[in-house]
Structures are given as structure tokens and as C-alpha cells.
Design a protein around this motif. Sequence first.
Motif, PDB file in Angstrom:
ATOM      1  N   ASP A   1       0.828  -1.213   0.000  1.00  0.00           N
ATOM      2  CA  ASP A   1       0.000   0.000   0.000  1.00  0.00           C
ATOM      3  C   ASP A   1       0.862   1.263   0.000  1.00  0.00           C
ATOM      4  O   ASP A   1       0.608   2.201  -0.748  1.00  0.00           O
ATOM      5  CB  ASP A   1      -0.927   0.032   1.221  1.00  0.00           C
TER       6      ASP A   1
ATOM      7  N   SER B   1      -2.203   1.934  -8.347  1.00  0.00           N
ATOM      8  CA  SER B   1      -2.904   0.985  -7.490  1.00  0.00           C
ATOM      9  C   SER B   1      -1.960  -0.138  -7.063  1.00  0.00           C
ATOM     10  O   SER B   1      -0.941  -0.395  -7.713  1.00  0.00           O
ATOM     11  CB  SER B   1      -4.102   0.391  -8.227  1.00  0.00           C
ATOM     12  N   ARG B   2      -2.334  -0.792  -5.980  1.00  0.00           N
ATOM     13  CA  ARG B   2      -1.564  -1.958  -5.518  1.00  0.00           C
ATOM     14  C   ARG B   2      -1.475  -3.005  -6.614  1.00  0.00           C
ATOM     15  O   ARG B   2      -0.428  -3.600  -6.854  1.00  0.00           O
ATOM     16  CB  ARG B   2      -2.232  -2.580  -4.296  1.00  0.00           C
TER      17      ARG B   2
END
Length: 134
Positions: free
Chosen positions: A47, A56-57
Amino acid sequence: MLITALRAWFTRPGAQIPAWYLTHSDFVVGPVLRLMHTNLAHPWTLDALAAKTGVSRTNLARRFTTLVGLPPMTYLRERRLALAADLLREPGATPAAVASRVGFANAFALSTAFKKQHGVSPSDYRTRESHTGT
């Protein structure tokens, strides 16, 4: 000078550019690698790395794994353990001090991961390396 030589070599016509070289110029993976390598002891999470790079992850994990060949957190653990092995060769190094320098919560956490990777505890590794001189 080395960087200049590599750039010249890899930009010549017909050059086969290795994946490890491409990773550092990638707009997502390059900054993540620099963050990890600059502050290996930081308690990085997927994260946190994704937030630092603005992706985004899922995108980070996919892109990193494709370019590096390992998921980000696996790469980070292996990098930490490799540095731990080097540090354990230093005179007076203790597992607790090494754990702190490479980002493990404590000597026990380092010992568990180290034994899984190397087949011996950090203390046994240190003893073995001091006797072999390598």
C-alpha cells in the motif's frame, strides 16, 4: 562512468536490453526500487509503495512482477536477507543489530526468515562464515 557505459552499450543498434536495466527506467518500478534500496529498513508495505508512486496496488504488483520477476514484497525480503548475510560477516555484528538495519522487527523475525532462506540461523551463518573466511 559505469552508467554512461551501460547506456551507450544498451542504446547501440540491435542491442538486447536486459530486463534489470529496464526496471530502473520504468515510471512505476524504478521509483519503487529506489525507495526500497534507499531505505531498506523502512517498514514498507505494498500500500505504501503504491501510494508513493501514485498507482494501485494491483498495477504496482503486476508491473513489478513482470519486470523484476518477483512480487515487490518478495523482492524486498530477499534484498533484506542478502544484505543481512553481508552484514553478519562484519566483526561484532549481532542478529539484533542486523535485523534493525535491514528492516526486520527483531532478531527473531530475522532469524526465522534467514533460516528459511539460508538453511541456518544468522548466528550459525556468522560462525560458519568467520571460519571459512568468505
